[in-house]
Enzyme design. Structure first.
Site, PDB file in Angstrom:
ATOM      1  N   SER A  46     -18.864  35.490  49.771  1.00 63.38           N
ATOM      2  CA  SER A  46     -17.562  35.727  50.391  1.00 63.38           C
ATOM      3  C   SER A  46     -16.768  36.805  49.666  1.00 63.38           C
ATOM      4  O   SER A  46     -15.799  37.350  50.213  1.00 63.38           O
ATOM      5  CB  SER A  46     -16.744  34.428  50.436  1.00 63.38           C
ATOM      6  OG  SER A  46     -17.371  33.472  51.253  1.00 63.38           O
ATOM      7  N   GLY A 222     -18.359  33.030  54.443  1.00 59.42           N
ATOM      8  CA  GLY A 222     -18.835  34.404  54.408  1.00 59.42           C
ATOM      9  C   GLY A 222     -17.691  35.388  54.251  1.00 59.42           C
ATOM     10  O   GLY A 222     -16.517  35.004  54.256  1.00 59.42           O
ATOM     11  N   CYS A 250     -14.834  27.728  56.306  1.00 66.01           N
ATOM     12  CA  CYS A 250     -14.287  29.033  55.931  1.00 66.01           C
ATOM     13  C   CYS A 250     -14.501  30.067  57.038  1.00 66.01           C
ATOM     14  O   CYS A 250     -13.894  29.966  58.096  1.00 66.01           O
ATOM     15  CB  CYS A 250     -14.862  29.477  54.589  1.00 66.01           C
ATOM     16  SG  CYS A 250     -13.891  30.790  53.813  1.00 66.01           S
ATOM     17  N   LEU A 251     -15.370  31.065  56.841  1.00 67.63           N
ATOM     18  CA  LEU A 251     -15.604  32.035  57.906  1.00 67.63           C
ATOM     19  C   LEU A 251     -16.147  31.341  59.149  1.00 67.63           C
ATOM     20  O   LEU A 251     -15.816  31.726  60.275  1.00 67.63           O
ATOM     21  CB  LEU A 251     -16.585  33.118  57.440  1.00 67.63           C
ATOM     22  CG  LEU A 251     -16.887  34.211  58.464  1.00 67.63           C
ATOM     23  CD1 LEU A 251     -15.646  35.031  58.791  1.00 67.63           C
ATOM     24  CD2 LEU A 251     -18.006  35.125  57.982  1.00 67.63           C
ATOM     25  N   GLN A 254     -13.268  30.222  61.093  1.00 68.56           N
ATOM     26  CA  GLN A 254     -12.580  31.315  61.767  1.00 68.56           C
ATOM     27  C   GLN A 254     -13.357  31.794  62.990  1.00 68.56           C
ATOM     28  O   GLN A 254     -12.775  32.029  64.057  1.00 68.56           O
ATOM     29  CB  GLN A 254     -12.366  32.465  60.779  1.00 68.56           C
ATOM     30  CG  GLN A 254     -11.475  32.101  59.604  1.00 68.56           C
ATOM     31  CD  GLN A 254     -11.550  33.122  58.483  1.00 68.56           C
ATOM     32  OE1 GLN A 254     -12.284  34.109  58.565  1.00 68.56           O
ATOM     33  NE2 GLN A 254     -10.803  32.895  57.409  1.00 68.56           N
ATOM     34  N   ASN A 292     -11.282  30.346  49.341  1.00 70.84           N
ATOM     35  CA  ASN A 292     -11.606  31.746  49.110  1.00 70.84           C
ATOM     36  C   ASN A 292     -11.623  32.464  50.448  1.00 70.84           C
ATOM     37  O   ASN A 292     -12.659  32.537  51.108  1.00 70.84           O
ATOM     38  CB  ASN A 292     -12.958  31.884  48.420  1.00 70.84           C
ATOM     39  CG  ASN A 292     -13.399  33.332  48.327  1.00 70.84           C
ATOM     40  OD1 ASN A 292     -12.577  34.247  48.398  1.00 70.84           O
ATOM     41  ND2 ASN A 292     -14.698  33.548  48.193  1.00 70.84           N
ATOM     42  N   TYR A 295      -8.344  35.920  55.410  1.00 69.36           N
ATOM     43  CA  TYR A 295      -7.894  35.843  56.806  1.00 69.36           C
ATOM     44  C   TYR A 295      -7.604  34.392  57.156  1.00 69.36           C
ATOM     45  O   TYR A 295      -8.085  33.468  56.496  1.00 69.36           O
ATOM     46  CB  TYR A 295      -8.963  36.394  57.750  1.00 69.36           C
ATOM     47  CG  TYR A 295      -9.157  37.894  57.629  1.00 69.36           C
ATOM     48  CD1 TYR A 295      -8.561  38.768  58.533  1.00 69.36           C
ATOM     49  CD2 TYR A 295      -9.939  38.427  56.607  1.00 69.36           C
ATOM     50  CE1 TYR A 295      -8.735  40.143  58.420  1.00 69.36           C
ATOM     51  CE2 TYR A 295     -10.127  39.799  56.480  1.00 69.36           C
ATOM     52  CZ  TYR A 295      -9.515  40.646  57.392  1.00 69.36           C
ATOM     53  OH  TYR A 295      -9.678  42.008  57.264  1.00 69.36           O
ATOM     54  N   HIS A 335     -13.163  24.638  51.128  1.00 72.59           N
ATOM     55  CA  HIS A 335     -14.565  24.406  50.755  1.00 72.59           C
ATOM     56  C   HIS A 335     -14.799  22.982  50.264  1.00 72.59           C
ATOM     57  O   HIS A 335     -14.585  22.675  49.088  1.00 72.59           O
ATOM     58  CB  HIS A 335     -14.984  25.395  49.668  1.00 72.59           C
ATOM     59  CG  HIS A 335     -15.125  26.799  50.153  1.00 72.59           C
ATOM     60  ND1 HIS A 335     -16.306  27.311  50.635  1.00 72.59           N
ATOM     61  CD2 HIS A 335     -14.214  27.796  50.263  1.00 72.59           C
ATOM     62  CE1 HIS A 335     -16.132  28.566  51.014  1.00 72.59           C
ATOM     63  NE2 HIS A 335     -14.867  28.884  50.792  1.00 72.59           N
ATOM     64  N   GLU A 337     -17.611  21.619  49.770  1.00 75.74           N
ATOM     65  CA  GLU A 337     -18.856  21.566  48.991  1.00 75.74           C
ATOM     66  C   GLU A 337     -18.698  22.078  47.574  1.00 75.74           C
ATOM     67  O   GLU A 337     -19.657  22.101  46.807  1.00 75.74           O
ATOM     68  CB  GLU A 337     -19.927  22.412  49.699  1.00 75.74           C
ATOM     69  CG  GLU A 337     -19.900  23.908  49.417  1.00 75.74           C
ATOM     70  CD  GLU A 337     -18.713  24.667  49.986  1.00 75.74           C
ATOM     71  OE1 GLU A 337     -18.475  25.808  49.564  1.00 75.74           O
ATOM     72  OE2 GLU A 337     -18.004  24.122  50.852  1.00 75.74           O
TER      73      GLU A 337
END
Length: 364
Positions: A46, A222, A250-251, A254, A292, A295, A335, A337
């Site tokens: 990322s 990512g 995360c990504l 999105q 992390n 966006y 996150h 994990e």
């Protein structure tokens, strides 16, 4: 000891000393507030295209081991710290941080006022910069390239070229397709611990190769601007039609939000660290999370007829997760994990497994 520098796009210059690889590198300058976890930061895809500043003043004190990598290599464009520990102490230590940065050809900078740099980035927003060692001074062309730099095609740069299979720990109960948008190894580990055979697949794998062959789908973390991944978003729209259980991180969160018609925006300086408070609106409970990302999903753009915002960031009110209405699909921006970091939200993997069990029961 050679001098090294960071030149920001606005002309601000920081002078320190060189650590790691000697050279020059351009990237988006960001900061991470974690007190530990620099090895995981360095190997988190990322961070592709970014020069990472650690706000904790002493970095490298437990060295680098061979077990805590989150991917196959380091992805950062540069690494900045106040002070590097030259004599790490930990029973698992195999390399010093300086040795690892040299091995991975990561240009490092120490000895600068990271507090001043962080305050600047918080006040003015993340900005581009060039990090360089004495003898590798940037010319006018390099400075122009730095100012124009944009992190592009990031997912294509970090995703795997072919699928990889990871067996379940103990008895195999489920088979999971894990889309690799820049996956961290610990996502695979959390699924394996729960009896899942995990098949990590390239980011652009068509949904037709997934539906009917797997019990559930994970969408990984990512780098980069989620909205630029037009082909992936189109694939996710088709994947949603199958009613297969999906969990996005995360990504992945999105991209799935974009697939249901929501919008994303770039944050001023992003969320990067292990201390971000997130509220579960359903349970009226707050969790401390690791994050992390640069966006975020725009809350007002989430259509309540399709999905609802379930998690919000208590610092700035941004969306931290959505839940699909009527489908076994949910996402989180943070996150669950993470290692190291708070383990408060690892239960979300159990929720994903529960959705799979319900879907399998309904199909019988």
């Amino acid at each position: 000891m050679k001098k090294a520098y960071l030149l920001l796009a606005d002309g601000t210059l920081f002078e320190g000393y060189s650590v790691g690889y000697e050279g020059q590198s351009i990237g988006e300058v960001v900061f991470n507030t974690g007190m530990a976890g620099y090895q995981e930061v360095l190997t988190d895809p990322s961070y592709y295209g970014q020069v990472v500043t650690m706000t904790y003043p002493l970095i490298g004190n437990y060295g680098i081991n061979f077990e805590d990598y989150e991917s196959r290599k380091s992805w950062v464009s540069g690494f900045i710290m106040r002070e590097i520990a030259e004599h790490p102490s930990n029973w698992r230590c195999r390399l010093t941080l300086d040795e690892y940065l040299k091995e991975q050809k990561v240009v490092g900078l120490a000895g600068i006022d990271t507090r001043r740099l962080t305050r600047k980035l918080r006040g003015e927003g993340v900005m581009n910069g060039v990090i360089y060692t004495e003898g590798f001074e940037p010319d006018e062309q390099t400075v122009a390239a730095m100012k124009a730099y944009v992190v592009k095609d990031a997912v294509r740069a970090v995703t795997c070229e072919e699928s990889r299979t990871y067996p379940a720990e103990g008895e195999q109960k489920y088979r999971i397709a894990l889309y690799d948008y820049g996956v961290k190894y610990n996502i695979e580990r959390e699924l394996q611990k729960r009896g899942c055979e995990v098949v990590t697949i390239p980011a652009l794998t068509p949904p037709e190769e997934v539906v009917g062959r797997f019990d559930g789908v994970m969408l990984s973390n990512g780098p980069g601007d989620p909205a630029e991944n037009v082909e992936i978003i189109a694939n996710l729209k088709r994947l949603l039609e199958s009613n297969i259980p999906i969990f996005g991180i995360c990504l992945g969160h999105q991209l799935l939000s974009l697939a249901i018609g929501a919008e994303t925006c770039k944050l001023k300086y992003g969320h990067r660290g292990v201390n971000h408070p997130v509220k579960d609106l359903d349970a009226d409970r707050t969790y401390i999370t690791s994050q992390n990302h640069g966006y975020a999903v725009v809350g007002e753009s989430v259509n309540p007829a399709i999905a609802r915002v379930r998690y919000v960031n208590l610092n700035d009110g941004t969306v931290e997760g959505v839940e699909h209405v009527g489908r076994p699909v949910f996402t989180v921006q943070y996150h669950p994990e993470v290692c190291p970091g708070p383990m408060d939200t690892s239960y979300l993997f159990d929720k994903f497994i529960e959705n799979i069990e319900k879907a399998k029961g309904g199909a019988q």
